[in-house]
Design a protein around this motif. Structure first.
Motif, short mmCIF file in Angstrom:
data_model
loop_
_atom_site.label_atom_id
_atom_site.label_comp_id
_atom_site.label_asym_id
_atom_site.label_seq_id
_atom_site.Cartn_x
_atom_site.Cartn_y
_atom_site.Cartn_z
N LEU A 258 0.83 -1.20 0.00
CA LEU A 258 0.00 0.00 0.00
C LEU A 258 0.87 1.26 0.00
CD1 LEU A 258 -2.92 -0.88 2.46
CD2 LEU A 258 -3.08 -0.44 0.00
N THR A 259 1.97 1.22 0.76
CA THR A 259 2.88 2.38 0.78
C THR A 259 3.49 2.61 -0.59
OG1 THR A 259 3.38 1.98 3.11
CG2 THR A 259 4.92 3.36 1.88
N SER A 260 3.95 1.53 -1.19
CA SER A 260 4.55 1.65 -2.53
C SER A 260 3.52 2.15 -3.53
CB SER A 260 5.11 0.31 -2.96
OG SER A 260 5.61 0.37 -4.29
N LEU A 261 2.31 1.62 -3.46
CA LEU A 261 1.26 2.04 -4.39
C LEU A 261 0.91 3.51 -4.17
CD1 LEU A 261 -0.79 1.10 -6.55
CD2 LEU A 261 -2.35 0.52 -4.70
N LEU A 290 3.56 2.32 -14.71
CA LEU A 290 2.19 1.82 -14.79
C LEU A 290 2.14 0.30 -14.65
CD1 LEU A 290 0.76 4.11 -17.64
CD2 LEU A 290 0.32 4.26 -15.18
N ASP A 291 3.13 -0.37 -15.24
CA ASP A 291 3.18 -1.83 -15.07
C ASP A 291 3.40 -2.19 -13.61
OD1 ASP A 291 2.78 -2.19 -17.75
OD2 ASP A 291 4.93 -2.46 -18.22
N VAL A 297 -1.42 -3.59 -7.73
CA VAL A 297 -2.88 -3.76 -7.57
C VAL A 297 -3.24 -5.24 -7.63
CG1 VAL A 297 -5.11 -3.32 -8.63
CG2 VAL A 297 -3.45 -1.46 -8.41
N ALA A 298 -2.63 -5.97 -8.56
CA ALA A 298 -2.91 -7.41 -8.66
C ALA A 298 -2.47 -8.14 -7.40
CB ALA A 298 -2.21 -7.99 -9.89
N GLU A 299 -1.31 -7.73 -6.86
CA GLU A 299 -0.83 -8.34 -5.63
C GLU A 299 -1.77 -8.07 -4.46
OE1 GLU A 299 3.17 -8.32 -2.76
OE2 GLU A 299 3.10 -7.15 -4.61
N LEU A 300 -2.25 -6.84 -4.37
CA LEU A 300 -3.20 -6.50 -3.31
C LEU A 300 -4.50 -7.26 -3.48
CD1 LEU A 300 -2.72 -2.63 -2.93
CD2 LEU A 300 -2.21 -4.39 -1.23
#
Length: 483
Positions: A258-261, A290-291, A297-300
């Motif tokens: 979440l921090t990285s995102l 963007l990748d 997002v997929a990991e989350l």
């Protein structure tokens, strides 16, 4: 208008169910004592009346024999009859012509009955009879004497029985009251452990203190109830501890992505607001960012799905059915290839039927293949084997990777646990934990070992369902190549 008997019975039943257990025990004890006292007094009254009757009859027989002896000596007409003393024995003589003689001043007796007349005529034996006089009942005994008969009578006195009944009634009332007090005392003493148990349960409900332990006291049902509640509290403690650990681990695992995102998104927003997005981030860097965002997002999403699945525990609305585990394995392998195009899966499966939940088994097999796909080299496929072995269905998934270190084997199925060598790889550390939960829920076991190719070998044993003679659906090796 009278109410139906059934309605009254239902109202009484509802009233009784609303009473406390202590009140019920008190009422039951008092009722039991009242019934016992009533039956005892009834039997005692009957026995007393019988004893008095027997004593009166014996006395009449003795008096009549004395009077008959005197009558035979002096004759029926001349036998002396003492004046009536005012109470007690009544007597009279029946002469051959049917007339009677009675003492002076004696109250009038009931008329001579037909049966007594036959005794006087000598056609019948002695006779004991009871008859109703004008005021009181009489017990009359007729005995043949000479050419006639003598009769001796006594007024039946019920006063001793009445006095006995009144005394017994008062004693019975005292017994009922005493029984109610004893019943209430016994109920209070017997229910004291339940009162303490209730107080402890209320205290736990108010304080939320699941570490409380209810002392084991009493015996039988009380002890089993206390042990059951203590076991329930222990299960709740374990559940709360597991929930707390899950939340803490989830917080730890979610914080980094979440921090990285957030940082990446804030960077894009800040550059866009300044109008320097194109100059600060060339097309190649922007595509890479963007990748990276899409991967995060997929990991989350994967982590959220695994957390949801793990938090459910063993609770599932999915019904259990008998299914072919080979179908589940093939479907999971196909799904794994679609999710990770670089993975290659080599299948060697045999039809084995098991009883289980299709979705749960599919998730477990998919997690095993995904885990193996992370470690398998590009030129080595993930090998998936399924066979029947005795009464078990054996599923093996191995890769040609570096394998699992001996220090990591005991914790490989722990939630969120990731070996040091796996921290750079995608994943949440929940996949194998979910596998173990699904396998445990199906009555099986899962183990980890080193494969013949040097990588990790994960083996799942599940109870096989009874064979139905349908034959083997899959046989040999099927390969799902990379795209």
């Amino acid at each position: 208008m009278s109410r139906p008997a059934g309605q009254g019975s239902r109202r009484l039943t509802r009233w009784w169910r609303r009473r406390s257990l202590r009140t019920r025990l008190t009422v039951i004890a008092a009722t039991a004592i009242a019934v016992s006292v009533f039956v005892t007094f009834q039997v005692a009254g009957e026995l007393l009346e019988w004893e008095l009757q027997e004593a009166a009859e014996d006395q009449l027989r003795a008096d009549s024999r004395v009077l008959a002896t005197n009558a035979e000596r002096a004759g029926l007409a001349q036998v002396p009859l003492p004046p009536y003393p005012g109470s007690g024995l009544l007597a009279r003589v029946i002469l051959p012509d049917g007339s009677i003689r009675t003492p002076a001043g004696q109250p009038e007796l009931p008329p001579v009955s037909e049966h007594a007349g036959r005794v006087a005529q000598g056609t019948s034996a002695d006779l004991m009879e009871s008859g109703d006089g004008y005021d009181d009942g009489h017990l009359v005994y007729t005995l043949r004497a000479g050419d006639g008969a003598v009769q001796v009578a006594r007024v039946v006195d019920d006063s001793p029985i009445d006095q006995f009944g009144l005394s017994m009634l008062l004693i019975g009332l005292l017994c009922v009251v005493g029984g109610a007090l004893v019943g209430r005392t016994v109920a209070r003493t017997g229910l004291a452990p339940i009162d303490r148990l209730t107080a402890a349960a209320v205290r736990v409900a108010h304080t939320r203190d699941l570490d409380a332990h209810i002392p084991d006291e009493g015996g039988g049902e009380i002890r089993r109830l206390i042990q059951a509640i203590n076991d329930m509290l222990a299960a709740l403690r374990d559940s709360r501890r597991a929930q707390r650990l899950l939340v803490e681990d989830a917080d730890h695992e979610l914080r980094t992505p979440l921090t990285s995102l957030r940082l990446n998104v804030e960077l894009l927003i800040r550059l866009d607001r300044r109008g320097t997005l194109d100059s600060a981030l060339p097309a190649e860097s922007r595509t890479r960012l963007l990748d990276d965002l899409g991967a995060q997002v997929a990991e989350l999403s994967t982590l959220a799905a695994e957390l949801t699945d793990l938090a459910r525990g063993d609770v599932s609305d999915e019904s259990t059915e008998v299914l072919d585990l080979a179908d589940v394995v093939v479907t999971a392998a196909t799904r794994a290839r679609s999710r990770v195009p670089d993975i290659e899966v080599a299948l060697d499966v045999t039809s084995v039927r098991v009883s289980g939940r299709p979705a749960g088994l599919h998730r477990a097999v998919l997690n095993l293949i995904d885990n193996a796909g992370k470690w398998s080299p590009a030129d080595q496929p993930v090998q998936v084997r399924l066979r029947a072995e005795g009464t078990s269905a054996v599923l093996e998934v191995d890769d040609a990777g570096p394998g699992i270190d001996a220090d990591d084997v005991p914790r490989v199925f722990d939630r969120f646990y990731r070996a040091d060598s796996a921290r750079a790889l995608p994943g949440s550390g929940l996949g194998l934990s979910i596998v173990q939960r699904v396998v445990d829920a199906h009555g099986g076991r899962v183990a980890v070992a080193r494969s013949a190719r040097g990588g990790a070998l994960l083996r799942v044993d599940l109870p096989a369902a009874a064979r139905d003679g349908s034959g083997e659906k899959y046989r040999g090796t099927t390969s799902l190549p990379r795209k």
